[in-house]
Write a protein that holds these residues in place. Structure first.
Motif, PDB file in Angstrom:
ATOM      1  N   GLU A   1       0.827  -1.209   0.000  1.00  0.00           N
ATOM      2  CA  GLU A   1       0.000   0.000   0.000  1.00  0.00           C
ATOM      3  C   GLU A   1       0.864   1.263   0.000  1.00  0.00           C
ATOM      4  O   GLU A   1       0.528   2.252  -0.652  1.00  0.00           O
ATOM      5  N   GLU A   2       1.985   1.222   0.718  1.00  0.00           N
ATOM      6  CA  GLU A   2       2.893   2.376   0.734  1.00  0.00           C
ATOM      7  C   GLU A   2       3.569   2.558  -0.629  1.00  0.00           C
ATOM      8  O   GLU A   2       3.733   3.695  -1.096  1.00  0.00           O
ATOM      9  N   VAL A   3       3.933   1.448  -1.259  1.00  0.00           N
ATOM     10  CA  VAL A   3       4.518   1.526  -2.605  1.00  0.00           C
ATOM     11  C   VAL A   3       3.489   2.139  -3.555  1.00  0.00           C
ATOM     12  O   VAL A   3       3.806   3.050  -4.333  1.00  0.00           O
ATOM     13  N   ASP A   4       2.245   1.666  -3.473  1.00  0.00           N
ATOM     14  CA  ASP A   4       1.185   2.204  -4.329  1.00  0.00           C
ATOM     15  C   ASP A   4       0.970   3.695  -4.072  1.00  0.00           C
ATOM     16  O   ASP A   4       0.771   4.466  -5.012  1.00  0.00           O
ATOM     17  N   GLU A   5       1.020   4.102  -2.813  1.00  0.00           N
ATOM     18  CA  GLU A   5       0.850   5.516  -2.478  1.00  0.00           C
ATOM     19  C   GLU A   5       1.940   6.367  -3.133  1.00  0.00           C
ATOM     20  O   GLU A   5       1.668   7.446  -3.672  1.00  0.00           O
ATOM     21  N   ILE A   6       3.165   5.873  -3.096  1.00  0.00           N
ATOM     22  CA  ILE A   6       4.283   6.575  -3.740  1.00  0.00           C
ATOM     23  C   ILE A   6       4.039   6.705  -5.240  1.00  0.00           C
ATOM     24  O   ILE A   6       4.207   7.779  -5.819  1.00  0.00           O
ATOM     25  N   ILE A   7       3.632   5.618  -5.868  1.00  0.00           N
ATOM     26  CA  ILE A   7       3.393   5.633  -7.319  1.00  0.00           C
ATOM     27  C   ILE A   7       2.254   6.587  -7.661  1.00  0.00           C
ATOM     28  O   ILE A   7       2.355   7.373  -8.604  1.00  0.00           O
ATOM     29  N   ARG A   8       1.167   6.533  -6.879  1.00  0.00           N
ATOM     30  CA  ARG A   8       0.031   7.430  -7.129  1.00  0.00           C
ATOM     31  C   ARG A   8       0.440   8.893  -6.947  1.00  0.00           C
ATOM     32  O   ARG A   8       0.073   9.756  -7.742  1.00  0.00           O
ATOM     33  N   TRP A   9       1.219   9.178  -5.903  1.00  0.00           N
ATOM     34  CA  TRP A   9       1.700  10.548  -5.659  1.00  0.00           C
ATOM     35  C   TRP A   9       2.546  11.033  -6.840  1.00  0.00           C
ATOM     36  O   TRP A   9       2.372  12.139  -7.326  1.00  0.00           O
ATOM     37  N   HIS A  10       3.450  10.186  -7.276  1.00  0.00           N
ATOM     38  CA  HIS A  10       4.380  10.536  -8.354  1.00  0.00           C
ATOM     39  C   HIS A  10       3.652  10.798  -9.670  1.00  0.00           C
ATOM     40  O   HIS A  10       3.974  11.742 -10.392  1.00  0.00           O
ATOM     41  N   THR A  11       2.668   9.963  -9.991  1.00  0.00           N
ATOM     42  CA  THR A  11       2.065   9.982 -11.323  1.00  0.00           C
ATOM     43  C   THR A  11       0.707  10.668 -11.420  1.00  0.00           C
ATOM     44  O   THR A  11       0.280  11.015 -12.524  1.00  0.00           O
ATOM     45  N   GLY A  12       0.014  10.812 -10.289  1.00  0.00           N
ATOM     46  CA  GLY A  12      -1.343  11.345 -10.322  1.00  0.00           C
ATOM     47  C   GLY A  12      -2.384  10.304 -10.685  1.00  0.00           C
ATOM     48  O   GLY A  12      -3.553  10.625 -10.900  1.00  0.00           O
ATOM     49  N   LEU A  13      -1.977   9.052 -10.757  1.00  0.00           N
ATOM     50  CA  LEU A  13      -2.918   7.969 -11.063  1.00  0.00           C
ATOM     51  C   LEU A  13      -3.797   7.656  -9.859  1.00  0.00           C
ATOM     52  O   LEU A  13      -3.367   7.805  -8.714  1.00  0.00           O
TER      53      LEU A  13
ATOM     54  N   ALA B   1       0.927   9.443 -17.624  1.00  0.00           N
ATOM     55  CA  ALA B   1       0.640   9.820 -16.237  1.00  0.00           C
ATOM     56  C   ALA B   1      -0.164  11.118 -16.247  1.00  0.00           C
ATOM     57  O   ALA B   1       0.256  12.099 -16.867  1.00  0.00           O
ATOM     58  N   PRO B   2      -1.311  11.125 -15.576  1.00  0.00           N
ATOM     59  CA  PRO B   2      -2.184  12.295 -15.665  1.00  0.00           C
ATOM     60  C   PRO B   2      -1.626  13.563 -15.022  1.00  0.00           C
ATOM     61  O   PRO B   2      -1.921  14.667 -15.472  1.00  0.00           O
ATOM     62  N   ALA B   3      -0.810  13.429 -13.980  1.00  0.00           N
ATOM     63  CA  ALA B   3      -0.338  14.627 -13.276  1.00  0.00           C
ATOM     64  C   ALA B   3       0.934  14.319 -12.503  1.00  0.00           C
ATOM     65  O   ALA B   3       0.891  14.030 -11.313  1.00  0.00           O
ATOM     66  N   LEU B   4       2.073  14.366 -13.190  1.00  0.00           N
ATOM     67  CA  LEU B   4       3.341  14.154 -12.498  1.00  0.00           C
ATOM     68  C   LEU B   4       3.483  15.224 -11.415  1.00  0.00           C
ATOM     69  O   LEU B   4       3.305  16.412 -11.682  1.00  0.00           O
ATOM     70  N   HIS B   5       3.749  14.785 -10.203  1.00  0.00           N
ATOM     71  CA  HIS B   5       3.764  15.702  -9.059  1.00  0.00           C
ATOM     72  C   HIS B   5       4.913  16.702  -9.188  1.00  0.00           C
ATOM     73  O   HIS B   5       6.063  16.303  -9.386  1.00  0.00           O
ATOM     74  N   PRO B   6       4.623  17.995  -9.058  1.00  0.00           N
ATOM     75  CA  PRO B   6       5.692  18.985  -9.208  1.00  0.00           C
ATOM     76  C   PRO B   6       6.805  18.845  -8.163  1.00  0.00           C
ATOM     77  O   PRO B   6       7.964  19.146  -8.452  1.00  0.00           O
TER      78      PRO B   6
END
Length: 116
Positions: free
Chosen positions: A30-42, A64-69
């Protein structure tokens, strides 16, 4: 210029290694997924869709819909190369993700990994 072979590798083929690295050090999928979602906006559903479809790394990051700035705040060395010095955009995104998973496995707080 020829593309690096990792660009054509499926994200799904590497994802289990990210999860295993984290879990080996007491962290979670779940933490890995959170990192990926944060990074990509998915969303989680979009992430799972990419895994199911075996999307290649290049497409994964290009779509990726929104790469995190704040990902630009990620600094350090991965595979002997400073992530902030990588000039190829897709390779830099891959290495940002590698670096964040490394930080997770080293026990860094999620708030710091996500540059909060």
């Amino acid at each position: 210029m020829t593309k690096h072979k990792i660009y054509s590798m499926s994200f799904a083929s590497v994802y289990p290694h990210y999860v295993a690295k984290a879990e080996k050090k007491g962290r979670t999928k779940e933490e890995v997924d959170e990192i990926i979602r944060w990074h990509t906006g998915l969303s989680q559903a979009q992430l799972e869709e990419h895994l199911e479809e075996k999307t290649d790394f290049e497409t994964f990051f290009e779509e990726a819909p929104a790469l995190h700035p704040s990902r630009k705040l990620i600094k350090g060395v991965v595979c002997g190369v400073r992530v902030e010095d990588i000039e190829e955009p897709i390779m830099q995104e891959i290495r940002y993700l590698d670096k964040m998973v490394d930080e997770l496995a080293k026990g860094k707080a999620m708030e710091k990994i996500l540059r909060g």
